[in-house]
Design a protein around this motif. Structure first.
Motif, PDB file in Angstrom:
ATOM      1  N   HIS A   1       0.862  -0.712  -0.172  1.00  0.00           N
ATOM      2  CA  HIS A   1      -0.367   0.212   0.573  1.00  0.00           C
ATOM      3  C   HIS A   1       0.787   1.716   0.001  1.00  0.00           C
ATOM      4  CE1 HIS A   1      -2.648   2.992   1.214  1.00  0.00           C
ATOM      5  NE2 HIS A   1      -3.470   2.447   0.756  1.00  0.00           N
TER       6      HIS A   1
ATOM      7  N   TYR B   1       1.034   3.584   2.016  1.00  0.00           N
ATOM      8  CA  TYR B   1       1.168   4.255   3.473  1.00  0.00           C
ATOM      9  C   TYR B   1       2.492   3.164   3.819  1.00  0.00           C
ATOM     10  CZ  TYR B   1      -3.809   6.587   3.256  1.00  0.00           C
ATOM     11  OH  TYR B   1      -4.654   7.070   2.894  1.00  0.00           O
TER      12      TYR B   1
ATOM     13  N   ASP C   1      -3.566   1.222  -4.528  1.00  0.00           N
ATOM     14  CA  ASP C   1      -4.953   1.502  -2.932  1.00  0.00           C
ATOM     15  C   ASP C   1      -4.968   0.350  -2.314  1.00  0.00           C
ATOM     16  OD1 ASP C   1      -6.668   0.930  -5.493  1.00  0.00           O
ATOM     17  OD2 ASP C   1      -7.446   2.977  -5.256  1.00  0.00           O
ATOM     18  N   SER C   2      -6.679   0.296  -1.744  1.00  0.00           N
ATOM     19  CA  SER C   2      -6.727  -1.379  -1.316  1.00  0.00           C
ATOM     20  C   SER C   2      -7.846  -1.582  -2.686  1.00  0.00           C
ATOM     21  CB  SER C   2      -7.701  -1.266   0.229  1.00  0.00           C
ATOM     22  OG  SER C   2      -8.134   0.116  -0.117  1.00  0.00           O
TER      23      SER C   2
ATOM     24  N   PHE D   1      -6.465  -6.347   7.421  1.00  0.00           N
ATOM     25  CA  PHE D   1      -7.160  -6.653   6.378  1.00  0.00           C
ATOM     26  C   PHE D   1      -6.926  -6.617   5.172  1.00  0.00           C
ATOM     27  CE2 PHE D   1      -7.260  -1.468   5.721  1.00  0.00           C
ATOM     28  CZ  PHE D   1      -7.384  -1.718   4.187  1.00  0.00           C
ATOM     29  N   MET D   2      -5.724  -6.067   4.651  1.00  0.00           N
ATOM     30  CA  MET D   2      -5.409  -5.880   2.855  1.00  0.00           C
ATOM     31  C   MET D   2      -5.400  -7.360   2.541  1.00  0.00           C
ATOM     32  SD  MET D   2      -3.572  -2.673   2.641  1.00  0.00           S
ATOM     33  CE  MET D   2      -4.361  -0.763   2.774  1.00  0.00           C
TER      34      MET D   2
ATOM     35  N   TYR E   1     -17.149  -1.069   4.396  1.00  0.00           N
ATOM     36  CA  TYR E   1     -15.467  -0.687   3.694  1.00  0.00           C
ATOM     37  C   TYR E   1     -14.959  -1.824   3.643  1.00  0.00           C
ATOM     38  CZ  TYR E   1     -12.301   3.412   2.930  1.00  0.00           C
ATOM     39  OH  TYR E   1     -11.577   4.011   3.451  1.00  0.00           O
TER      40      TYR E   1
ATOM     41  N   ASN F   1     -12.022  -1.684   4.879  1.00  0.00           N
ATOM     42  CA  ASN F   1     -10.865  -1.405   6.166  1.00  0.00           C
ATOM     43  C   ASN F   1     -11.982  -2.219   7.311  1.00  0.00           C
ATOM     44  OD1 ASN F   1     -10.391  -0.260   4.041  1.00  0.00           O
ATOM     45  ND2 ASN F   1      -9.730   1.533   5.737  1.00  0.00           N
TER      46      ASN F   1
ATOM     47  N   THR G   1     -14.190  -0.365  -1.827  1.00  0.00           N
ATOM     48  CA  THR G   1     -12.837   0.768  -1.091  1.00  0.00           C
ATOM     49  C   THR G   1     -13.836   2.202  -1.561  1.00  0.00           C
ATOM     50  OG1 THR G   1     -11.429  -0.078  -3.112  1.00  0.00           O
ATOM     51  CG2 THR G   1     -11.696  -1.564  -1.587  1.00  0.00           C
ATOM     52  N   SER G   2     -12.737   2.980  -1.009  1.00  0.00           N
ATOM     53  CA  SER G   2     -12.798   4.449  -0.958  1.00  0.00           C
ATOM     54  C   SER G   2     -13.279   4.512  -2.800  1.00  0.00           C
ATOM     55  CB  SER G   2     -12.104   5.439  -0.821  1.00  0.00           C
ATOM     56  OG  SER G   2     -10.862   4.534  -0.491  1.00  0.00           O
TER      57      SER G   2
ATOM     58  N   HIS H   1      -7.059  10.385   9.338  1.00  0.00           N
ATOM     59  CA  HIS H   1      -7.372  10.995   8.909  1.00  0.00           C
ATOM     60  C   HIS H   1      -8.350  12.029   9.924  1.00  0.00           C
ATOM     61  CE1 HIS H   1      -6.559   8.413   5.659  1.00  0.00           C
ATOM     62  NE2 HIS H   1      -6.573   9.746   5.135  1.00  0.00           N
TER      63      HIS H   1
ATOM     64  N   HIS I   1      -8.473  12.332   1.207  1.00  0.00           N
ATOM     65  CA  HIS I   1      -9.038  11.529   1.339  1.00  0.00           C
ATOM     66  C   HIS I   1     -10.427  11.597   1.895  1.00  0.00           C
ATOM     67  CE1 HIS I   1      -9.645   6.562   2.677  1.00  0.00           C
ATOM     68  NE2 HIS I   1      -8.410   7.048   1.455  1.00  0.00           N
TER      69      HIS I   1
ATOM     70  N   GLU J   1     -11.780   9.881   3.941  1.00  0.00           N
ATOM     71  CA  GLU J   1     -12.306   8.941   5.835  1.00  0.00           C
ATOM     72  C   GLU J   1     -11.350   9.977   6.318  1.00  0.00           C
ATOM     73  OE1 GLU J   1      -8.762   6.143   6.479  1.00  0.00           O
ATOM     74  OE2 GLU J   1      -9.733   5.407   4.229  1.00  0.00           O
TER      75      GLU J   1
ATOM     76  N   SER K   1      -9.569   8.642  -3.288  1.00  0.00           N
ATOM     77  CA  SER K   1      -8.382   7.119  -2.919  1.00  0.00           C
ATOM     78  C   SER K   1      -7.735   7.539  -2.996  1.00  0.00           C
ATOM     79  CB  SER K   1      -9.061   5.952  -3.518  1.00  0.00           C
ATOM     80  OG  SER K   1      -8.241   6.028  -4.786  1.00  0.00           O
ATOM     81  N   THR K   2      -6.625   6.915  -2.130  1.00  0.00           N
ATOM     82  CA  THR K   2      -5.420   7.595  -2.070  1.00  0.00           C
ATOM     83  C   THR K   2      -4.522   7.570  -3.751  1.00  0.00           C
ATOM     84  OG1 THR K   2      -4.502   4.985  -1.887  1.00  0.00           O
ATOM     85  CG2 THR K   2      -4.581   6.257  -0.324  1.00  0.00           C
TER      86      THR K   2
HETATM   87  P1  13P Z   1      -7.250   3.534  -0.505  1.00  0.00           P
HETATM   88  O1  13P Z   1      -8.054   2.482  -1.023  1.00  0.00           O
HETATM   89  O2  13P Z   1      -7.901   4.530  -0.690  1.00  0.00           O
HETATM   90  O3  13P Z   1      -5.626   3.313  -0.542  1.00  0.00           O
HETATM   91  O4  13P Z   1      -7.761   3.172   1.413  1.00  0.00           O
HETATM   92  C1  13P Z   1      -6.966   3.179   2.592  1.00  0.00           C
HETATM   93  C2  13P Z   1      -6.930   3.054   3.611  1.00  0.00           C
HETATM   94  O5  13P Z   1      -7.315   2.102   4.563  1.00  0.00           O
HETATM   95  C3  13P Z   1      -7.075   4.221   3.629  1.00  0.00           C
HETATM   96  O6  13P Z   1      -6.824   4.618   5.430  1.00  0.00           O
END
Ligand code: 13P
Ligand code: SF4
Length: 352
Positions: free
Chosen positions: A54, A56, A74-75, A97-98, A146, A148, A162-163, A210, A233, A235, A249-250
């Motif tokens: 990811h 992050y 992103d996820s 969760f990923m 979500y 997550n 996902t976002s 966030h 984002h 969140e 999303s990211t």
């Molecule tokens: P994304 O799906 O945008 O990568 O977001 C995942 C996430 O955990 C953001 O905090």
């Protein structure tokens, strides 16, 4: 008479402090780092394994993923990539969760993670028993969760999102006249509700990273930088999103950084994203949205403590030992696959 509706109670959970997590990470010399990277590359190859990371996580892991034919995203795209890649082992650098999503979609593959301690505050805020009771109070609602969330929560849901596709999928459900029960992120839930106008009931979880962005300090930064675009984002809290030029999303944030004409970008998301963003827009000025405004209680300072638990050291360790394999009970997996596969099918429909 219908039963009175009980608001979900968010459990108390421990939140690690990012700076402490990072101080526990081993610090390697450039030479040692290179040596570890070479060992990881050889092990990935020998084990027919691919690294999916990811945005992050640590820049070293993102770089390794790209150098070894893996993927950083992103996820949603991480899930798609793992699902389509032929490797026998998926090594997921991110939060639990990923890894679970990868296993739900690919039961025949071995899924490893550098650490199994990497949680997510959204996932922790939504234990399956309480969530199930909440759902039972709204039998007419379509349950959308979500990504997550735990595999058990996904198993209780009708759809996972996902976002990057939450707004589109809920809007599509709204067009069919369906009310939606959403969990666990209240900010993303409010945002979807506002954009789509769909009738929604919300779980009240939030992302500890966030949640820290401060709207008053952001407003001031915008005043000082009238030429900057604000990317956030979903969140992030409502007041932050109200100040944003782009919410996404990211991956969508990185895409917007490329597409927008502005040379200065104020970014409200985890700072891990800057590694990729700086590669994509090397000539633009990237400014972190403030987390330090009045009343800050910041434990994360815009970097997720759980994402920060992933490093070269524990990645090498799992490849050497086979530890930290993700397992999802088969009856849960099959149910979670239904709602997760619907997300991938919807995403495919969107593209075609
Ligand atoms: P994304 O799906 O945008 O990568 O977001 C995942 C996430 O955990 C953001 O905090
Ligand atoms: Fe969860 Fe927030 Fe960390 Fe993303 S940044 S994994 S939502 S705690």
């Amino acid at each position: 008479m219908s039963n009175p509706v009980t608001a979900p109670k968010i459990p108390v959970f421990d939140t690690p402090v990012t700076a402490e997590v990072e101080s526990l990470r081993p610090h390697y010399s450039a030479e040692k780092k290179q040596q570890i990277k070479e060992q990881i590359k050889a092990l990935l190859k020998a084990q027919d394994a691919v690294l999916v990371a990811h945005y992050y996580v640590d820049a070293d892991l993102q770089e390794l993923a790209e150098e070894t034919g893996g993927y950083v995203s992103d996820s949603l795209d991480m899930a798609k990539f793992g699902n389509e890649h032929p490797a026998k082992t998926l090594v997921v650098a991110g939060v639990r969760f990923m890894g679970e999503t990868a296993k739900i979609l690919n039961p025949e593959k071995r899924v490893l993670m550098p650490t199994l301690k990497a949680e997510c505050s959204l996932d922790l805020s939504c234990p399956v028993d309480a969530f199930s009771r909440f759902c039972d109070q709204y039998p007419d609602h379509v349950v959308v969760v979500y990504s997550n969330t735990s595999a058990e929560v996904k198993a209780r849901a009708d759809y996972v999102v996902t976002s990057s596709i939450a707004v589109k999928l809920v809007s599509w459900l709204g067009d069919q006249g369906k009310p939606v029960l959403w969990a666990p992120d209240k900010h993303l839930g409010h945002y979807i509700e506002r954009v789509t106008g769909v009738d929604m009931v919300l779980w009240k979880g939030s992302c500890i990273v966030h949640d820290e962005f401060k709207s008053r300090a952001l407003g001031q930064l915008i005043e000082e930088n009238p030429d900057a675009a604000v990317l956030a984002h979903p969140e992030s809290p409502d007041e932050i999103l109200a100040l944003a030029d782009v919410v996404g999303s990211t991956t969508q944030i990185i895409q917007a950084a490329k597409d927008l004409p502005q040379q200065k970008l104020i970014v409200a998301t985890d700072s891990g994203i800057f590694y990729k963003m700086r590669q994509e827009v090397p000539d633009k000025e990237i400014v972190e949205a403030p987390t330090h405004g009045e009343g800050a209680t910041c434990k994360s300072c815009a970097h997720c403590p759980w994402m920060a638990m992933n490093g070269l050291d524990n990645l090498l360790h799992v490849l050497q030992t086979g530890e930290n394999e993700i397992h999802v009970e088969e009856n849960i997996r099959v149910k979670a696959l239904r709602s997760t596969q619907r997300m991938l099918d919807f995403a495919k429909m969107e593209i075609s």
